[in-house]
Design a protein around this motif. Structure first.
Motif, PDB file in Angstrom:
ATOM      1  N   LEU A  23       0.838  -1.191   0.000  1.00 36.20           N
ATOM      2  CA  LEU A  23       0.000   0.000   0.000  1.00 36.20           C
ATOM      3  C   LEU A  23       0.867   1.232   0.000  1.00 36.20           C
ATOM      4  CD1 LEU A  23      -2.590  -0.874   2.694  1.00 36.20           C
ATOM      5  CD2 LEU A  23      -2.823  -0.972   0.253  1.00 36.20           C
ATOM      6  N   MET A  24       0.330   2.284  -0.538  1.00 35.84           N
ATOM      7  CA  MET A  24       1.044   3.554  -0.479  1.00 35.84           C
ATOM      8  C   MET A  24       0.073   4.672  -0.783  1.00 35.84           C
ATOM      9  SD  MET A  24       3.044   3.579  -4.067  1.00 35.84           S
ATOM     10  CE  MET A  24       3.175   5.335  -4.103  1.00 35.84           C
ATOM     11  N   ALA A  41       2.187   5.244  -9.089  1.00 32.17           N
ATOM     12  CA  ALA A  41       0.940   4.926  -8.413  1.00 32.17           C
ATOM     13  C   ALA A  41      -0.193   4.693  -9.401  1.00 32.17           C
ATOM     14  CB  ALA A  41       0.569   6.043  -7.449  1.00 32.17           C
ATOM     15  N   GLU A  42      -0.200   5.388 -10.508  1.00 36.05           N
ATOM     16  CA  GLU A  42      -1.267   5.238 -11.489  1.00 36.05           C
ATOM     17  C   GLU A  42      -1.214   3.886 -12.177  1.00 36.05           C
ATOM     18  OE1 GLU A  42       0.765   8.114 -11.505  1.00 36.05           O
ATOM     19  OE2 GLU A  42      -0.729   9.046 -10.225  1.00 36.05           O
ATOM     20  N   LYS A  43      -0.087   3.199 -12.140  1.00 33.42           N
ATOM     21  CA  LYS A  43       0.070   1.916 -12.818  1.00 33.42           C
ATOM     22  C   LYS A  43       0.131   0.759 -11.829  1.00 33.42           C
ATOM     23  CE  LYS A  43       2.549   4.102 -16.582  1.00 33.42           C
ATOM     24  NZ  LYS A  43       3.833   4.244 -17.244  1.00 33.42           N
ATOM     25  N   ARG A  87     -13.554   8.249  -1.631  1.00 29.26           N
ATOM     26  CA  ARG A  87     -14.894   7.700  -1.529  1.00 29.26           C
ATOM     27  C   ARG A  87     -15.046   6.282  -2.058  1.00 29.26           C
ATOM     28  NH1 ARG A  87     -18.043  11.760  -0.016  1.00 29.26           N
ATOM     29  NH2 ARG A  87     -17.276  13.866  -0.296  1.00 29.26           N
ATOM     30  N   ASP A  88     -13.978   5.682  -2.612  1.00 32.23           N
ATOM     31  CA  ASP A  88     -14.110   4.336  -3.171  1.00 32.23           C
ATOM     32  C   ASP A  88     -13.124   3.370  -2.524  1.00 32.23           C
ATOM     33  OD1 ASP A  88     -11.705   3.833  -5.322  1.00 32.23           O
ATOM     34  OD2 ASP A  88     -12.221   5.960  -5.125  1.00 32.23           O
ATOM     35  N   ALA A  89     -13.402   2.080  -2.673  1.00 35.35           N
ATOM     36  CA  ALA A  89     -12.619   1.030  -2.018  1.00 35.35           C
ATOM     37  C   ALA A  89     -11.153   1.035  -2.445  1.00 35.35           C
ATOM     38  CB  ALA A  89     -13.234  -0.337  -2.305  1.00 35.35           C
ATOM     39  N   ALA A  90     -10.882   1.165  -3.724  1.00 32.24           N
ATOM     40  CA  ALA A  90      -9.497   1.083  -4.210  1.00 32.24           C
ATOM     41  C   ALA A  90      -8.640   2.210  -3.637  1.00 32.24           C
ATOM     42  CB  ALA A  90      -9.459   1.111  -5.735  1.00 32.24           C
ATOM     43  N   ALA A  91      -9.132   3.426  -3.696  1.00 42.21           N
ATOM     44  CA  ALA A  91      -8.370   4.561  -3.158  1.00 42.21           C
ATOM     45  C   ALA A  91      -8.228   4.431  -1.646  1.00 42.21           C
ATOM     46  CB  ALA A  91      -9.042   5.880  -3.524  1.00 42.21           C
ATOM     47  N   TRP A  93      -8.121   1.641   0.094  1.00 44.71           N
ATOM     48  CA  TRP A  93      -7.142   0.597   0.372  1.00 44.71           C
ATOM     49  C   TRP A  93      -5.720   1.096   0.147  1.00 44.71           C
ATOM     50  CZ3 TRP A  93      -6.619  -3.520   3.038  1.00 44.71           C
ATOM     51  CH2 TRP A  93      -5.563  -4.391   2.807  1.00 44.71           C
ATOM     52  N   ARG A  94      -5.512   1.792  -0.943  1.00 51.41           N
ATOM     53  CA  ARG A  94      -4.157   2.251  -1.271  1.00 51.41           C
ATOM     54  C   ARG A  94      -3.676   3.387  -0.364  1.00 51.41           C
ATOM     55  NH1 ARG A  94      -5.718   1.287  -7.098  1.00 51.41           N
ATOM     56  NH2 ARG A  94      -4.601  -0.639  -7.584  1.00 51.41           N
ATOM     57  N   GLN A  95      -4.590   4.268   0.018  1.00 53.25           N
ATOM     58  CA  GLN A  95      -4.178   5.439   0.793  1.00 53.25           C
ATOM     59  C   GLN A  95      -4.413   5.288   2.293  1.00 53.25           C
ATOM     60  OE1 GLN A  95      -5.026   9.274  -0.933  1.00 53.25           O
ATOM     61  NE2 GLN A  95      -5.433   8.331  -2.914  1.00 53.25           N
ATOM     62  N   LYS A  96      -5.027   4.172   2.681  1.00 55.62           N
ATOM     63  CA  LYS A  96      -5.248   3.880   4.099  1.00 55.62           C
ATOM     64  C   LYS A  96      -6.155   4.886   4.790  1.00 55.62           C
ATOM     65  CE  LYS A  96      -3.375   0.905   5.791  1.00 55.62           C
ATOM     66  NZ  LYS A  96      -4.118  -0.308   5.995  1.00 55.62           N
ATOM     67  N   LYS A  97      -7.023   5.513   4.021  1.00 55.83           N
ATOM     68  CA  LYS A  97      -8.003   6.428   4.612  1.00 55.83           C
ATOM     69  C   LYS A  97      -9.177   6.576   3.661  1.00 55.83           C
ATOM     70  CE  LYS A  97      -5.635  10.588   2.942  1.00 55.83           C
ATOM     71  NZ  LYS A  97      -5.045  11.880   3.343  1.00 55.83           N
ATOM     72  N   GLY A  98     -10.303   7.046   4.193  1.00 53.07           N
ATOM     73  CA  GLY A  98     -11.482   7.254   3.363  1.00 53.07           C
ATOM     74  C   GLY A  98     -12.627   7.797   4.189  1.00 53.07           C
ATOM     75  N   VAL A  99     -13.668   8.247   3.494  1.00 49.02           N
ATOM     76  CA  VAL A  99     -14.898   8.677   4.167  1.00 49.02           C
ATOM     77  C   VAL A  99     -15.790   7.442   4.322  1.00 49.02           C
ATOM     78  CG1 VAL A  99     -14.745  11.057   3.342  1.00 49.02           C
ATOM     79  CG2 VAL A  99     -16.009   9.363   1.996  1.00 49.02           C
ATOM     80  N   CYS A 100     -16.954   7.607   4.908  1.00 54.14           N
ATOM     81  CA  CYS A 100     -17.829   6.475   5.207  1.00 54.14           C
ATOM     82  C   CYS A 100     -18.159   5.638   3.966  1.00 54.14           C
ATOM     83  CB  CYS A 100     -19.102   6.951   5.892  1.00 54.14           C
ATOM     84  SG  CYS A 100     -20.065   8.157   4.949  1.00 54.14           S
TER      85      CYS A 100
END
Length: 182
Positions: A23-24, A41-43, A87-91, A93-100
């Motif tokens: 993850l990163m 990161a984009e790839k 707001r989505d699962a992939a972001a 997971w990769r960024q270790k943070k998110g909204v609800c």
């Protein structure tokens, strides 16, 4: 496809992760694999939710226990995005943070390969600092069909992970109050 190569990883935070998962935060850096190949990161490879879920739930045979393991993993390893952008699962997971929405989406993505039926629930939430006469906040959480068919229970990994006070996220210590199996 889980990666099991030796990896140098730039990240602002290091948290306990399944060994084969990389993850990163995309804006932080690139990752460098053995053989000194750089991958931006984009790839990044597609996220293998099936392998991640299998590793998180290793040793759990019942659906309730698997859902609980996923809940605990998310609440202990994902922070709330106080910038309100992820707001989505992939972001998430990769960024270790998110909204609800991201927490709920990631929870569902990890349950799907295990055959755990989930329903995304959205609506409004009355928070502790709600001012009467102002609109409630929008919120997302998950209804999970556990071990008993057609019986769903409520899971909110967002609120289980901690709280936001004055724009700062504060992590909770093993808060199971947002995982209701009865």
């Amino acid at each position: 496809m889980a990666l099991s190569l030796t990896v140098w990883l730039c990240a602002r935070e290091k948290r306990a992760m399944p060994k084969s998962i990389i993850l990163m935060e995309p804006s932080a850096c690139s990752i460098i694999f053995c053989g000194f190949t750089s991958l931006s990161a984009e790839k990044l490879p597609a996220i293998d939710y099936k392998s991640i879920a299998a590793e998180i739930t290793n040793g759990c045979s019942k659906k309730n226990d698997q859902a609980r393991a996923i809940y605990r993993y998310l609440t202990q390893n994902i922070a709330y995005d106080t910038d309100y952008k992820i707001r989505d699962a992939a972001a998430c997971w990769r960024q270790k943070k998110g909204v609800c929405q991201a927490f709920a989406d990631l929870f569902i993505k990890l349950c799907e390969p295990l055959g755990i039926k989930c329903i995304l629930a959205t609506g409004f939430a009355k928070t502790y600092d709600h001012i009467p006469g102002t609109p409630f906040e929008r919120h997302a959480y998950v209804l999970v069909e556990g071990d008993r068919p057609n019986r769903y229970f409520f899971v909110d990994a967002t609120w289980g992970s901690g709280t936001v006070n004055n724009g700062t996220f504060a992590c909770s210590d093993d808060d199971m109050s947002w995982f209701h199996t009865s």
